[in-house]
Design a protein around this motif. Structure first.
Motif, PDB file in Angstrom:
ATOM      1  N   ARG A  17      23.405  85.414  31.921  1.00 59.99           N
ATOM      2  CA  ARG A  17      24.553  84.683  31.415  1.00 59.99           C
ATOM      3  C   ARG A  17      25.663  85.661  30.721  1.00 59.99           C
ATOM      4  NH1 ARG A  17      23.296  80.182  26.988  1.00 59.99           N
ATOM      5  NH2 ARG A  17      22.046  81.638  26.321  1.00 59.99           N
ATOM      6  N   ILE A  18      26.881  85.475  31.033  1.00 61.69           N
ATOM      7  CA  ILE A  18      27.724  86.247  30.317  1.00 61.69           C
ATOM      8  C   ILE A  18      28.953  85.443  29.654  1.00 61.69           C
ATOM      9  CG2 ILE A  18      29.876  87.977  30.987  1.00 61.69           C
ATOM     10  CD1 ILE A  18      27.033  88.627  31.901  1.00 61.69           C
ATOM     11  N   LEU A  19      29.271  85.888  28.460  1.00 61.06           N
ATOM     12  CA  LEU A  19      30.095  85.075  27.476  1.00 61.06           C
ATOM     13  C   LEU A  19      31.428  85.887  27.509  1.00 61.06           C
ATOM     14  CD1 LEU A  19      31.060  83.006  25.657  1.00 61.06           C
ATOM     15  CD2 LEU A  19      30.330  84.771  23.701  1.00 61.06           C
ATOM     16  N   VAL A  20      32.670  85.304  28.326  1.00 60.79           N
ATOM     17  CA  VAL A  20      33.897  85.892  28.194  1.00 60.79           C
ATOM     18  C   VAL A  20      34.801  85.723  27.119  1.00 60.79           C
ATOM     19  CG1 VAL A  20      35.902  86.004  29.862  1.00 60.79           C
ATOM     20  CG2 VAL A  20      33.824  85.614  30.775  1.00 60.79           C
ATOM     21  N   ARG A  21      35.208  86.457  26.605  1.00 62.99           N
ATOM     22  CA  ARG A  21      36.210  86.308  25.182  1.00 62.99           C
ATOM     23  C   ARG A  21      37.438  86.863  25.619  1.00 62.99           C
ATOM     24  NH1 ARG A  21      32.252  87.630  20.115  1.00 62.99           N
ATOM     25  NH2 ARG A  21      31.710  85.712  19.808  1.00 62.99           N
ATOM     26  N   MET A  22      38.588  86.008  25.454  1.00 58.93           N
ATOM     27  CA  MET A  22      39.866  86.453  25.579  1.00 58.93           C
ATOM     28  C   MET A  22      40.499  86.433  24.288  1.00 58.93           C
ATOM     29  SD  MET A  22      40.706  84.473  29.201  1.00 58.93           S
ATOM     30  CE  MET A  22      39.938  82.940  28.617  1.00 58.93           C
ATOM     31  N   LEU A  23      41.167  87.303  23.900  1.00 59.38           N
ATOM     32  CA  LEU A  23      41.826  87.481  22.328  1.00 59.38           C
ATOM     33  C   LEU A  23      43.281  87.348  22.834  1.00 59.38           C
ATOM     34  CD1 LEU A  23      40.979  87.793  19.369  1.00 59.38           C
ATOM     35  CD2 LEU A  23      41.014  90.118  19.745  1.00 59.38           C
ATOM     36  N   ILE A  24      43.856  86.594  22.298  1.00 58.06           N
ATOM     37  CA  ILE A  24      45.171  86.512  22.269  1.00 58.06           C
ATOM     38  C   ILE A  24      45.892  86.876  21.175  1.00 58.06           C
ATOM     39  CG2 ILE A  24      47.157  84.922  22.946  1.00 58.06           C
ATOM     40  CD1 ILE A  24      44.911  83.044  24.345  1.00 58.06           C
ATOM     41  N   PHE A  81      44.204  84.884  18.281  1.00 56.98           N
ATOM     42  CA  PHE A  81      43.327  83.420  18.787  1.00 56.98           C
ATOM     43  C   PHE A  81      42.179  83.900  19.715  1.00 56.98           C
ATOM     44  CE2 PHE A  81      47.318  81.919  17.590  1.00 56.98           C
ATOM     45  CZ  PHE A  81      46.939  81.000  16.478  1.00 56.98           C
ATOM     46  N   LEU A  82      41.150  83.244  19.722  1.00 58.59           N
ATOM     47  CA  LEU A  82      39.993  83.591  20.739  1.00 58.59           C
ATOM     48  C   LEU A  82      39.757  82.247  21.507  1.00 58.59           C
ATOM     49  CD1 LEU A  82      37.682  85.472  21.435  1.00 58.59           C
ATOM     50  CD2 LEU A  82      36.331  84.431  19.669  1.00 58.59           C
ATOM     51  N   ILE A  83      39.566  82.610  22.688  1.00 56.24           N
ATOM     52  CA  ILE A  83      39.105  81.606  23.721  1.00 56.24           C
ATOM     53  C   ILE A  83      38.052  82.059  24.543  1.00 56.24           C
ATOM     54  CG2 ILE A  83      39.830  80.582  25.849  1.00 56.24           C
ATOM     55  CD1 ILE A  83      42.697  80.267  24.750  1.00 56.24           C
ATOM     56  N   GLU A  84      37.050  81.524  24.602  1.00 56.30           N
ATOM     57  CA  GLU A  84      35.661  82.019  25.414  1.00 56.30           C
ATOM     58  C   GLU A  84      35.203  80.881  26.409  1.00 56.30           C
ATOM     59  OE1 GLU A  84      33.382  83.451  21.978  1.00 56.30           O
ATOM     60  OE2 GLU A  84      32.798  81.519  21.611  1.00 56.30           O
ATOM     61  N   TYR A  85      34.547  81.502  27.066  1.00 53.00           N
ATOM     62  CA  TYR A  85      33.467  80.486  28.148  1.00 53.00           C
ATOM     63  C   TYR A  85      32.517  81.382  28.660  1.00 53.00           C
ATOM     64  CZ  TYR A  85      36.312  82.273  31.940  1.00 53.00           C
ATOM     65  OH  TYR A  85      36.784  83.303  33.016  1.00 53.00           O
ATOM     66  N   GLN A  86      31.566  80.570  29.130  1.00 50.92           N
ATOM     67  CA  GLN A  86      30.306  81.168  29.700  1.00 50.92           C
ATOM     68  C   GLN A  86      30.204  81.232  31.242  1.00 50.92           C
ATOM     69  OE1 GLN A  86      26.904  80.022  27.890  1.00 50.92           O
ATOM     70  NE2 GLN A  86      27.562  80.330  25.721  1.00 50.92           N
ATOM     71  N   LEU A  87      29.650  82.327  31.829  1.00 50.96           N
ATOM     72  CA  LEU A  87      29.285  82.318  33.285  1.00 50.96           C
ATOM     73  C   LEU A  87      28.225  82.748  33.671  1.00 50.96           C
ATOM     74  CD1 LEU A  87      32.618  84.637  34.348  1.00 50.96           C
ATOM     75  CD2 LEU A  87      32.439  82.162  34.452  1.00 50.96           C
ATOM     76  N   PHE A  88      27.636  82.557  34.907  1.00 44.37           N
ATOM     77  CA  PHE A  88      26.314  82.986  35.233  1.00 44.37           C
ATOM     78  C   PHE A  88      26.536  83.926  36.439  1.00 44.37           C
ATOM     79  CE2 PHE A  88      24.807  79.167  33.254  1.00 44.37           C
ATOM     80  CZ  PHE A  88      23.596  79.454  32.465  1.00 44.37           C
ATOM     81  N   ALA A  89      25.831  85.149  36.657  1.00 51.28           N
ATOM     82  CA  ALA A  89      25.821  86.061  37.692  1.00 51.28           C
ATOM     83  C   ALA A  89      24.879  85.517  38.880  1.00 51.28           C
ATOM     84  CB  ALA A  89      25.250  87.363  37.383  1.00 51.28           C
ATOM     85  N   THR A  90      25.690  85.401  39.969  1.00 47.08           N
ATOM     86  CA  THR A  90      24.933  84.719  40.925  1.00 47.08           C
ATOM     87  C   THR A  90      24.920  85.559  42.293  1.00 47.08           C
ATOM     88  OG1 THR A  90      27.100  83.596  41.904  1.00 47.08           O
ATOM     89  CG2 THR A  90      25.815  82.428  40.398  1.00 47.08           C
ATOM     90  N   GLN A  91      25.600  86.743  42.497  1.00 49.02           N
ATOM     91  CA  GLN A  91      25.340  87.596  43.441  1.00 49.02           C
ATOM     92  C   GLN A  91      25.365  89.240  43.174  1.00 49.02           C
ATOM     93  OE1 GLN A  91      27.821  86.859  46.875  1.00 49.02           O
ATOM     94  NE2 GLN A  91      27.908  84.751  46.563  1.00 49.02           N
ATOM     95  N   THR A  92      24.586  89.674  43.897  1.00 51.13           N
ATOM     96  CA  THR A  92      24.451  91.330  43.779  1.00 51.13           C
ATOM     97  C   THR A  92      25.517  92.126  44.196  1.00 51.13           C
ATOM     98  OG1 THR A  92      23.060  91.613  45.620  1.00 51.13           O
ATOM     99  CG2 THR A  92      21.904  91.060  43.517  1.00 51.13           C
ATOM    100  N   GLY A  93      25.901  93.097  43.675  1.00 53.52           N
ATOM    101  CA  GLY A  93      26.810  94.019  44.156  1.00 53.52           C
ATOM    102  C   GLY A  93      27.843  94.721  43.160  1.00 53.52           C
ATOM    103  N   GLN A  94      28.785  95.698  43.592  1.00 50.57           N
ATOM    104  CA  GLN A  94      29.650  96.153  42.674  1.00 50.57           C
ATOM    105  C   GLN A  94      30.898  95.011  43.060  1.00 50.57           C
ATOM    106  OE1 GLN A  94      31.145  99.986  43.495  1.00 50.57           O
ATOM    107  NE2 GLN A  94      32.003 100.400  41.367  1.00 50.57           N
ATOM    108  N   LEU A  95      30.933  94.254  41.822  1.00 52.02           N
ATOM    109  CA  LEU A  95      32.152  93.047  41.751  1.00 52.02           C
ATOM    110  C   LEU A  95      33.284  93.649  41.291  1.00 52.02           C
ATOM    111  CD1 LEU A  95      29.211  90.406  41.775  1.00 52.02           C
ATOM    112  CD2 LEU A  95      30.297  91.387  43.742  1.00 52.02           C
ATOM    113  N   ASN A  96      34.228  92.673  41.556  1.00 50.34           N
ATOM    114  CA  ASN A  96      35.537  92.930  40.748  1.00 50.34           C
ATOM    115  C   ASN A  96      35.821  91.837  40.050  1.00 50.34           C
ATOM    116  OD1 ASN A  96      38.286  93.184  40.233  1.00 50.34           O
ATOM    117  ND2 ASN A  96      39.088  92.674  42.329  1.00 50.34           N
ATOM    118  N   LEU A  97      36.277  92.268  38.706  1.00 47.54           N
ATOM    119  CA  LEU A  97      36.591  91.274  37.315  1.00 47.54           C
ATOM    120  C   LEU A  97      38.100  91.335  37.655  1.00 47.54           C
ATOM    121  CD1 LEU A  97      34.253  93.020  34.748  1.00 47.54           C
ATOM    122  CD2 LEU A  97      33.949  91.087  35.952  1.00 47.54           C
TER     123      LEU A  97
END
Length: 123
Positions: A17-24, A81-97
């Protein structure tokens, strides 16, 4: 639960589980702002439902999708301001953010974006 920052070159396992944090950091008050955060390849949003949120002093409508999560902010005051949400990793490999883009709807010259990156997901 413990938040562990991702170091450069860190590997994530499928199911993490990954927490994405965007700081504005907003230099001036703006009305009608659109923030689009492109989902990383191989990740799924933990909460796929749209809805209104009020966090860290700013209200926004969050609309998750397959390609990106959109945030519609009626009024973005001056400040940090901080906006955050959670993601789950579902596939393997070197992936693009993907990058995040923020822009005033009626004054598109006011906006900004983050940079993209690559991340390793292993079994």
């Amino acid at each position: 639960n413990e938040l562990i920052p991702l170091a450069s070159g860190a590997q994530i396992q499928v199911g993490d589980r990954i927490l994405v944090r965007m700081l504005i950091d907003n230099a001036q008050s703006m009305d009608y702002v659109h923030l689009r955060d492109y989902l990383p390849c191989g990740f799924e949003n933990q909460n796929p439902l749209s809805g209104y949120q009020w966090k860290t002093g700013v209200g926004y409508y969050q609309s998750p999708g397959d390609l990106a999560t959109n945030y519609f902010i009626g009024h973005l005051p001056k400040g940090l301001f901080l906006i955050e949400y959670q993601l789950f990793a579902t596939q393997t490999g070197q992936l693009n953010l993907g990058p995040s883009n923020i822009q005033s709807v009626y004054a598109p010259e006011f906006g900004g974006h983050s940079s993209g990156a690559m991340i390793d997901v292993v079994k």
